[in-house]
Write an enzyme that holds these catalytic residues in place. Structure first.
Site, PDB file in Angstrom:
ATOM      1  N   LYS A  11       0.830  -1.204   0.000  1.00  0.00           N
ATOM      2  CA  LYS A  11       0.000   0.000   0.000  1.00  0.00           C
ATOM      3  C   LYS A  11       0.875   1.268   0.000  1.00  0.00           C
ATOM      4  CE  LYS A  11      -3.945  -2.179   2.379  1.00  0.00           C
ATOM      5  NZ  LYS A  11      -4.837  -2.078   3.561  1.00  0.00           N
ATOM      6  N   TYR A  51     -12.370  -2.678  -3.656  1.00  0.00           N
ATOM      7  CA  TYR A  51     -12.928  -2.613  -2.297  1.00  0.00           C
ATOM      8  C   TYR A  51     -14.457  -2.577  -2.284  1.00  0.00           C
ATOM      9  CZ  TYR A  51      -8.323  -1.969  -0.072  1.00  0.00           C
ATOM     10  OH  TYR A  51      -7.046  -2.142   0.408  1.00  0.00           O
ATOM     11  N   ASN A 118      -1.875  -0.164   7.013  1.00  0.00           N
ATOM     12  CA  ASN A 118      -1.283  -1.433   7.466  1.00  0.00           C
ATOM     13  C   ASN A 118      -0.438  -2.120   6.402  1.00  0.00           C
ATOM     14  OD1 ASN A 118      -3.344  -2.177   5.831  1.00  0.00           O
ATOM     15  ND2 ASN A 118      -4.583  -3.183   7.400  1.00  0.00           N
ATOM     16  N   HIS A 121      -1.956  -5.450   1.311  1.00  0.00           N
ATOM     17  CA  HIS A 121      -3.230  -6.119   1.036  1.00  0.00           C
ATOM     18  C   HIS A 121      -2.921  -7.521   0.531  1.00  0.00           C
ATOM     19  CE1 HIS A 121      -7.160  -7.115  -0.622  1.00  0.00           C
ATOM     20  NE2 HIS A 121      -6.484  -7.604  -1.659  1.00  0.00           N
ATOM     21  N   GLU A 132      -9.457  -9.863  -8.120  1.00  0.00           N
ATOM     22  CA  GLU A 132      -8.479  -8.797  -7.894  1.00  0.00           C
ATOM     23  C   GLU A 132      -7.337  -8.837  -8.906  1.00  0.00           C
ATOM     24  OE1 GLU A 132      -7.465  -9.287  -3.740  1.00  0.00           O
ATOM     25  OE2 GLU A 132      -9.482  -8.679  -3.095  1.00  0.00           O
TER      26      GLU A 132
HETATM   27  P1  IDP Z   1      -7.697  -6.891   5.446  1.00  0.00           P
HETATM   28  O1  IDP Z   1      -6.846  -5.929   4.645  1.00  0.00           O
HETATM   29  O2  IDP Z   1      -6.972  -7.363   6.661  1.00  0.00           O
HETATM   30  O3  IDP Z   1      -8.272  -8.008   4.612  1.00  0.00           O
HETATM   31  P2  IDP Z   1     -10.367  -5.682   5.385  1.00  0.00           P
HETATM   32  O4  IDP Z   1     -11.407  -5.952   6.416  1.00  0.00           O
HETATM   33  O5  IDP Z   1     -10.534  -6.316   4.044  1.00  0.00           O
HETATM   34  O6  IDP Z   1      -8.939  -6.055   6.026  1.00  0.00           O
HETATM   35  O7  IDP Z   1     -10.303  -4.099   5.226  1.00  0.00           O
HETATM   36  C1  IDP Z   1      -9.614  -3.486   4.151  1.00  0.00           C
HETATM   37  C2  IDP Z   1      -8.725  -2.396   4.713  1.00  0.00           C
HETATM   38  O8  IDP Z   1      -9.544  -1.361   5.297  1.00  0.00           O
HETATM   39  C3  IDP Z   1      -7.798  -2.822   5.854  1.00  0.00           C
HETATM   40  O9  IDP Z   1      -6.605  -3.430   5.419  1.00  0.00           O
HETATM   41  C4  IDP Z   1      -7.547  -1.506   6.558  1.00  0.00           C
HETATM   42  O10 IDP Z   1      -6.602  -0.710   5.835  1.00  0.00           O
HETATM   43  C5  IDP Z   1      -8.907  -0.848   6.462  1.00  0.00           C
HETATM   44  N1  IDP Z   1      -9.772  -1.162   7.612  1.00  0.00           N
HETATM   45  C6  IDP Z   1     -10.473  -2.309   7.835  1.00  0.00           C
HETATM   46  N2  IDP Z   1     -11.192  -2.260   8.955  1.00  0.00           N
HETATM   47  C7  IDP Z   1     -10.960  -1.040   9.483  1.00  0.00           C
HETATM   48  C8  IDP Z   1     -11.438  -0.378  10.675  1.00  0.00           C
HETATM   49  O11 IDP Z   1     -12.231  -0.915  11.466  1.00  0.00           O
HETATM   50  N3  IDP Z   1     -10.957   0.885  10.896  1.00  0.00           N
HETATM   51  C9  IDP Z   1     -10.091   1.502  10.045  1.00  0.00           C
HETATM   52  N4  IDP Z   1      -9.625   0.929   8.925  1.00  0.00           N
HETATM   53  C10 IDP Z   1     -10.048  -0.335   8.647  1.00  0.00           C
HETATM   54 MG    MG Z   2      -9.585  -7.769   2.960  1.00  0.00          MG
END
Ligand code: IDP
Ligand code: MG
Length: 138
Positions: A11, A51, A118, A121, A132
């Protein structure tokens, strides 16, 4: 039967912090095979498709803005159970509590923003991976 593939993104925070090489090296070192890769500035159209499952969630718009804030590295890795293996290596979504030893646990933290930055992805199922890979690589 063809080998399993996953879509991995470094990212914008990972690229900006100079961690692209480190992150890709960890995936390669685990043994997965790099089969395609590009450096790309995402478009809103790509991110809306990528997304789609998160539309309407409170972090959706901040997530799209974050992903538009700079270039990403998009890569396809291949190997037996690579989808599950990469998600294990990446660690859980929240970097504060992601296990030490994982990419998010070792290099990530909470910056107090509306979206968790984080670093990576990874696709979460065979179906998402196929979708994707087609979004990012056509
Ligand atoms: P993942 O990347 O671990 O699969 P997902 O639930 O698919 O997580 O969410 C996509 C991205 O959205 C996450 O990687 C993170 O950057 C962001 N995200 C997910 N949940 C939250 C939240 O509760 N607060 C803030 N950002 C979030
Ligand atoms: Mg995800």
């Amino acid at each position: 039967m063809s080998a399993e593939r996953t879509l991995i993104l470094v990212k914008p925070d990972g690229v900006a912090r100079g961690l692209s090489g480190t992150i890709l090296a960890r995936v390669e070192a685990k043994g997965y095979k790099l089969v395609d890769m590009k450096f790309v500035h995402a478009t809103r159209e790509i991110l809306e498709a990528h997304y789609a499952e998160h539309v309407g969630k409170p972090f959706y718009e901040p997530l799209v803005e974050f992903m538009l804030s700079g270039p990403v590295v998009a890569a396809v890795f291949e190997g037996e159970r690579v989808i599950e293996g990469f998600r294990s290596l990446a660690g859980t979504t929240e970097p504060t509590t992601a296990a030490p030893g994982t990419i998010r646990g070792d290099y990530g933290r909470d910056w107090g923003l509306k979206v968790q930055q984080n670093l990576v992805h990874g696709s979460d199922s065979v179906k998402s991976a196929e979708k994707e890979i087609s979004i990012w690589f056509g």
